[in-house]
Design a protein around this motif. Structure first.
Motif, PDB file in Angstrom:
ATOM      1  N   ASP A 462       0.817  -1.217   0.000  1.00  0.00           N
ATOM      2  CA  ASP A 462       0.000   0.000   0.000  1.00  0.00           C
ATOM      3  C   ASP A 462       0.848   1.264   0.000  1.00  0.00           C
ATOM      4  O   ASP A 462       0.524   2.224  -0.700  1.00  0.00           O
ATOM      5  CB  ASP A 462      -0.933   0.001   1.221  1.00  0.00           C
ATOM      6  N   LYS A 463       1.924   1.247   0.786  1.00  0.00           N
ATOM      7  CA  LYS A 463       2.721   2.473   0.895  1.00  0.00           C
ATOM      8  C   LYS A 463       4.066   2.149   1.536  1.00  0.00           C
ATOM      9  O   LYS A 463       4.153   1.272   2.392  1.00  0.00           O
ATOM     10  CB  LYS A 463       1.962   3.503   1.750  1.00  0.00           C
ATOM     11  N   ARG A 464       5.078   2.857   1.100  1.00  0.00           N
ATOM     12  CA  ARG A 464       6.373   2.769   1.775  1.00  0.00           C
ATOM     13  C   ARG A 464       6.386   3.777   2.914  1.00  0.00           C
ATOM     14  O   ARG A 464       6.092   4.964   2.704  1.00  0.00           O
ATOM     15  CB  ARG A 464       7.503   3.070   0.797  1.00  0.00           C
ATOM     16  N   ILE A 465       6.673   3.308   4.129  1.00  0.00           N
ATOM     17  CA  ILE A 465       6.756   4.224   5.273  1.00  0.00           C
ATOM     18  C   ILE A 465       7.994   3.880   6.104  1.00  0.00           C
ATOM     19  O   ILE A 465       8.420   2.722   6.161  1.00  0.00           O
ATOM     20  CB  ILE A 465       5.500   4.179   6.175  1.00  0.00           C
ATOM     21  N   SER A 466       8.576   4.885   6.725  1.00  0.00           N
ATOM     22  CA  SER A 466       9.721   4.639   7.609  1.00  0.00           C
ATOM     23  C   SER A 466       9.215   4.055   8.926  1.00  0.00           C
ATOM     24  O   SER A 466       8.075   4.310   9.331  1.00  0.00           O
ATOM     25  CB  SER A 466      10.474   5.944   7.875  1.00  0.00           C
ATOM     26  N   LEU A 467      10.059   3.297   9.589  1.00  0.00           N
ATOM     27  CA  LEU A 467       9.652   2.674  10.859  1.00  0.00           C
ATOM     28  C   LEU A 467       9.366   3.717  11.935  1.00  0.00           C
ATOM     29  O   LEU A 467       8.585   3.448  12.862  1.00  0.00           O
ATOM     30  CB  LEU A 467      10.732   1.705  11.349  1.00  0.00           C
ATOM     31  N   SER A 468       9.943   4.886  11.816  1.00  0.00           N
ATOM     32  CA  SER A 468       9.687   5.937  12.809  1.00  0.00           C
ATOM     33  C   SER A 468       8.252   6.462  12.713  1.00  0.00           C
ATOM     34  O   SER A 468       7.767   7.113  13.637  1.00  0.00           O
ATOM     35  CB  SER A 468      10.679   7.090  12.636  1.00  0.00           C
ATOM     36  N   MET A 469       7.560   6.173  11.598  1.00  0.00           N
ATOM     37  CA  MET A 469       6.155   6.581  11.445  1.00  0.00           C
ATOM     38  C   MET A 469       5.196   5.600  12.126  1.00  0.00           C
ATOM     39  O   MET A 469       4.002   5.874  12.252  1.00  0.00           O
ATOM     40  CB  MET A 469       5.790   6.694   9.956  1.00  0.00           C
ATOM     41  N   VAL A 470       5.719   4.455  12.546  1.00  0.00           N
ATOM     42  CA  VAL A 470       4.880   3.441  13.182  1.00  0.00           C
ATOM     43  C   VAL A 470       4.664   3.828  14.643  1.00  0.00           C
ATOM     44  O   VAL A 470       5.578   3.745  15.475  1.00  0.00           O
ATOM     45  CB  VAL A 470       5.522   2.030  13.088  1.00  0.00           C
ATOM     46  N   ASN A 471       3.458   4.279  14.945  1.00  0.00           N
ATOM     47  CA  ASN A 471       3.126   4.654  16.324  1.00  0.00           C
ATOM     48  C   ASN A 471       1.700   4.210  16.639  1.00  0.00           C
ATOM     49  O   ASN A 471       1.001   3.663  15.779  1.00  0.00           O
ATOM     50  CB  ASN A 471       3.283   6.168  16.528  1.00  0.00           C
ATOM     51  N   VAL A 492      -0.613  -3.293   3.857  1.00  0.00           N
ATOM     52  CA  VAL A 492       0.759  -3.789   3.768  1.00  0.00           C
ATOM     53  C   VAL A 492       1.691  -2.614   3.501  1.00  0.00           C
ATOM     54  O   VAL A 492       1.469  -1.826   2.580  1.00  0.00           O
ATOM     55  CB  VAL A 492       0.891  -4.835   2.639  1.00  0.00           C
ATOM     56  N   PHE A 493       2.748  -2.493   4.327  1.00  0.00           N
ATOM     57  CA  PHE A 493       3.727  -1.424   4.175  1.00  0.00           C
ATOM     58  C   PHE A 493       5.103  -2.036   3.913  1.00  0.00           C
ATOM     59  O   PHE A 493       5.306  -3.240   4.103  1.00  0.00           O
ATOM     60  CB  PHE A 493       3.777  -0.563   5.432  1.00  0.00           C
ATOM     61  N   ALA A 494       6.019  -1.201   3.499  1.00  0.00           N
ATOM     62  CA  ALA A 494       7.379  -1.683   3.251  1.00  0.00           C
ATOM     63  C   ALA A 494       8.378  -0.568   3.538  1.00  0.00           C
ATOM     64  O   ALA A 494       8.050   0.619   3.470  1.00  0.00           O
ATOM     65  CB  ALA A 494       7.518  -2.158   1.815  1.00  0.00           C
ATOM     66  N   GLU A 495       9.603  -0.988   3.862  1.00  0.00           N
ATOM     67  CA  GLU A 495      10.692  -0.033   4.020  1.00  0.00           C
ATOM     68  C   GLU A 495      11.998  -0.733   3.636  1.00  0.00           C
ATOM     69  O   GLU A 495      12.133  -1.964   3.776  1.00  0.00           O
ATOM     70  CB  GLU A 495      10.759   0.485   5.461  1.00  0.00           C
ATOM     71  N   LYS A 496      12.946   0.071   3.143  1.00  0.00           N
ATOM     72  CA  LYS A 496      14.243  -0.451   2.707  1.00  0.00           C
ATOM     73  C   LYS A 496      15.328  -0.115   3.722  1.00  0.00           C
ATOM     74  O   LYS A 496      15.212   0.836   4.496  1.00  0.00           O
ATOM     75  CB  LYS A 496      14.623   0.156   1.358  1.00  0.00           C
ATOM     76  N   GLY A 497      16.380  -0.919   3.679  1.00  0.00           N
ATOM     77  CA  GLY A 497      17.594  -0.619   4.435  1.00  0.00           C
ATOM     78  C   GLY A 497      17.420  -0.554   5.931  1.00  0.00           C
ATOM     79  O   GLY A 497      18.006   0.302   6.597  1.00  0.00           O
ATOM     80  N   ILE A 498      16.642  -1.466   6.496  1.00  0.00           N
ATOM     81  CA  ILE A 498      16.395  -1.477   7.941  1.00  0.00           C
ATOM     82  C   ILE A 498      17.545  -2.204   8.645  1.00  0.00           C
ATOM     83  O   ILE A 498      17.853  -3.363   8.324  1.00  0.00           O
ATOM     84  CB  ILE A 498      15.057  -2.163   8.263  1.00  0.00           C
ATOM     85  N   ALA A 499      18.171  -1.521   9.602  1.00  0.00           N
ATOM     86  CA  ALA A 499      19.275  -2.122  10.364  1.00  0.00           C
ATOM     87  C   ALA A 499      18.730  -3.125  11.372  1.00  0.00           C
ATOM     88  O   ALA A 499      17.775  -2.840  12.089  1.00  0.00           O
ATOM     89  CB  ALA A 499      20.063  -1.035  11.067  1.00  0.00           C
ATOM     90  N   ILE A 500      19.357  -4.304  11.424  1.00  0.00           N
ATOM     91  CA  ILE A 500      18.948  -5.373  12.334  1.00  0.00           C
ATOM     92  C   ILE A 500      19.971  -5.478  13.458  1.00  0.00           C
ATOM     93  O   ILE A 500      21.175  -5.637  13.211  1.00  0.00           O
ATOM     94  CB  ILE A 500      18.845  -6.719  11.584  1.00  0.00           C
ATOM     95  N   SER A 501      19.498  -5.413  14.707  1.00  0.00           N
ATOM     96  CA  SER A 501      20.419  -5.458  15.845  1.00  0.00           C
ATOM     97  C   SER A 501      20.441  -6.825  16.533  1.00  0.00           C
ATOM     98  O   SER A 501      21.374  -7.119  17.279  1.00  0.00           O
ATOM     99  CB  SER A 501      20.059  -4.375  16.871  1.00  0.00           C
ATOM    100  N   GLU A 502      19.407  -7.640  16.310  1.00  0.00           N
ATOM    101  CA  GLU A 502      19.364  -8.952  16.977  1.00  0.00           C
ATOM    102  C   GLU A 502      18.460  -9.901  16.181  1.00  0.00           C
ATOM    103  O   GLU A 502      17.452  -9.483  15.615  1.00  0.00           O
ATOM    104  CB  GLU A 502      18.832  -8.795  18.397  1.00  0.00           C
ATOM    105  N   VAL A 503      18.844 -11.175  16.147  1.00  0.00           N
ATOM    106  CA  VAL A 503      18.056 -12.221  15.471  1.00  0.00           C
ATOM    107  C   VAL A 503      17.772 -13.324  16.474  1.00  0.00           C
ATOM    108  O   VAL A 503      18.682 -13.799  17.163  1.00  0.00           O
ATOM    109  CB  VAL A 503      18.816 -12.818  14.261  1.00  0.00           C
TER     110      VAL A 503
END
Length: 588
Positions: A462-471, A492-503
């Motif tokens: 539906d739209k690309r949104i940054s994770l900081s917009m998720v509230n 459904v949203f999507a974002e690119k280049g998300i840094a992963i700190s833990e798996v």
């Protein structure tokens, strides 16, 4: 098979719609992607008001059908509600039965046995009902195709009122299809060519509700008396996977708000067993928890148990029945999982893996789960799938399709190979002689025009949104778009280049993937994906070779593109934002 990501494109002025409708531009963009672009349509969608329900008397034969039933009530004649064994049939039966009981009708219900009688009306059962004193048959979720059976009922002196939502049977010449109506006393189905009812996509439970609404209006009862049945109609609407737009959305959305505070003893008991009593009820609770339990009785026992659950006034019996439904569904789940695993193995180790239409005969599958298995195989391989099992007289089964393949029309071309078949573009049922199964597989595949692009799984974003917009404000607004399902899919949203700190890998079988993602503000937000662990490991193995395990234990520098839906996760009294991942890939 890699999934193709597609961003929905809309040409309307989203900001203008958002401002005039009083919603966010993100919500307006989502609705525009579902072709809801008029401001008034947006407002109706968001409000889902009972005031926007259509007049039931706009349906062809509604006047006639309700008159017949009211006369039967006045004269004390025995009415039998003739239902079906799936969740839509159970809820339809419940609505008509309880609705008529409230009017002190002489009424009983009958649900056919899936294996012994199959779907719809049976001539032997009609004769038996006549012998038991039935004078009027009121169908729900079936009857539109029962041309011969209704002729028999009429010949035996019974009146028949059909309420159904399925496609009409037809005869076909080279140039046209001629639709056939059964010779019932009244036929109520919005799909009749001569029916001018504005909304054509009600399920059986929706039409049953409209029938009771019309009856009560005729008797001068308060509208709220009929509205109580929306609670049950919403369950049938969500479970029958009809488009959740228009009246279906109104029914389903109002049903969800009613169920949380339901007085129905059966629903209360079932929600307790499922562990969702007192919680906010969403469409997935109905579609993946309550609905499957109701369906399980028709698959493995008798659906009359589910009708009894929804109609009982006995607390202890309600609790007993809820536990029976829960256990039957657990058995059904185990049977399904075992057969899906077996069939996946068969496909991957045979030439079936090259087919673009899968036709698989596995004799020992319980026929009641053939459709569920077909659906899961279709999801895994993204090709039309027909699963057949040993039937009473000959093999029978169910098919499930993808959007690019009209299963009903393709089977229609092969009707000479089948004893019976019926359905619609996305699903079908059939019976076929064993010697014709390979011929059916061969012919369907030879005539199949599906390309590699057609069978590539696709996700519409539906739209690309940054994770900081998720509230919480965004998540709360998205919840106003509920219920989600066919015709109104979960955003459904999507974002690119998300840094992963833990798996992390969670669950008893370590098959749940949990990623800790970092927003642009270095805030941490968890992302969860079910049954994606092996896919995740395979992606890293392909990129990093034998060193992929080091990346899992120390993902510093790992960046992913993620497709997700944001939710509020509640656990042990704590609430936190969470992303439900639909897909992921390594960032370029």
């Amino acid at each position: 098979m890699k999934t193709e990501w597609r961003l929905r494109v809309t040409k309307c002025d989203v900001d203008k719609i958002a401002k005039e409708a009083g919603i966010s531009s993100i919500a307006a963009k989502i609705l525009a992607g579902r072709n809801i672009q008029d401001v008034e349509e947006v407002k109706k969608f968001m409000n889902a008001s009972l005031e926007d329900l259509h007049d039931p008397f706009l349906m062809a034969d509604m006047e006639l059908g309700t008159d017949i039933i009211l006369d039967a009530i006045d004269e004390g004649r025995k009415i039998v509600v003739y239902g079906d064994y799936d969740a839509d049939g159970v809820t339809s039966t419940t609505i008509l039965y309880k609705g008529l009981l409230n009017l002190e009708a002489n009424v009983e219900y009958y649900i056919p046995d899936r294996e012994a009688e199959g779907y719809g009306m049976s001539s032997d059962r009609i004769k038996a009902l006549k012998e038991e004193g039935a004078e009027v048959i009121l169908t729900c979720d079936n009857g539109i195709s029962a041309v011969e059976e209704i002729k028999l009922a009429k010949a035996l002196g019974m009146q028949v009122v059909v309420t159904d939502h399925h496609e009409l049977p037809f005869t076909e010449t080279e140039n046209e299809r001629k639709y056939v109506l059964p010779e019932a006393d009244a036929v109520i189905n919005p799909k009749r060519p001569d029916c001018t009812y504005p909304f054509k996509f009600l399920c059986g439970a929706g039409i049953a509700f409209k029938f009771i609404q019309a009856l009560y209006l005729k008797l001068g009862l308060e509208e709220i008396e009929a509205y109580q049945f929306i609670e049950i109609a919403g369950i049938g609407t969500i479970c029958d996977v009809v488009d959740l737009i228009g009246e279906n959305r109104i029914i389903a959305k109002n049903s969800l708000s009613m169920i949380k505070n339901t007085k129905n003893l059966g629903l209360i008991s079932l929600m307790k067993v499922l562990g969702i009593k007192g919680k906010e009820i969403k469409s997935h609770n109905i579609g993946f928890m309550i609905g499957p339990c109701i369906n399980a009785t028709g698959r493995l026992d008798t659906a009359a148990l589910s009708v009894e659950l929804l109609t009982t006034e006995d607390v202890m019996r309600a609790e007993e029945l809820a536990n029976i439904l829960y256990e039957l569904n657990k058995t059904r789940q185990d049977m399904t999982m075992e057969n899906v695993e077996d069939i996946v193995h068969i496909i991957q180790n045979s030439d079936l893996k090259n087919d673009k239409v899968l036709v698989i005969y596995k004799e020992d599958i319980h026929e009641s789960i053939a459709g569920i298995v077909a659906g899961k195989i279709k999801e895994k391989f993204n090709v039309p799938t027909i699963i057949l099992t040993r039937g009473k007289e000959m093999p029978k089964g169910s098919g499930r399709s993808i959007e690019e393949y009209n299963l009903f029309e393709e089977l229609l071309k092969c009707r000479d190979l089948m004893d019976k078949f019926g359905g619609h573009p996305m699903a079908a049922g059939l019976s076929i002689k064993e010697e014709n199964i390979l011929l059916l597989r061969k012919r369907l595949n030879e005539s199949c025009n599906l390309t590699e692009a057609d069978i590539t799984p696709k996700i519409k974003i539906d739209k690309r949104i940054s994770l900081s917009m998720v509230n919480e404000d965004l998540i709360n607004e998205l919840e106003r778009l509920e219920p989600f399902g066919k015709g109104n899919s979960s955003p459904v949203f999507a974002e690119k280049g998300i840094a992963i700190s833990e798996v992390k890998f969670l669950g008893k079988n370590q098959n749940t993937l949990k990623l800790s993602c970092l927003t642009n503000n270095r805030e941490r937000i968890d992302a969860i994906a079910f049954d994606k662990v092996e896919e995740f490991k395979g992606m890293l193995r392909e990129k990093y070779g034998s060193g992929f395990e080091r990346v899992i234990s120390n993902p510093s520098g790992l960046k992913l593109d993620i497709v997700f839906y944001p939710v509020i996760n509640e656990y042990n009294g704590y609430k936190n934002k969470q992303l439900r991942m639909k897909d992921f890939r390594l960032s370029i």
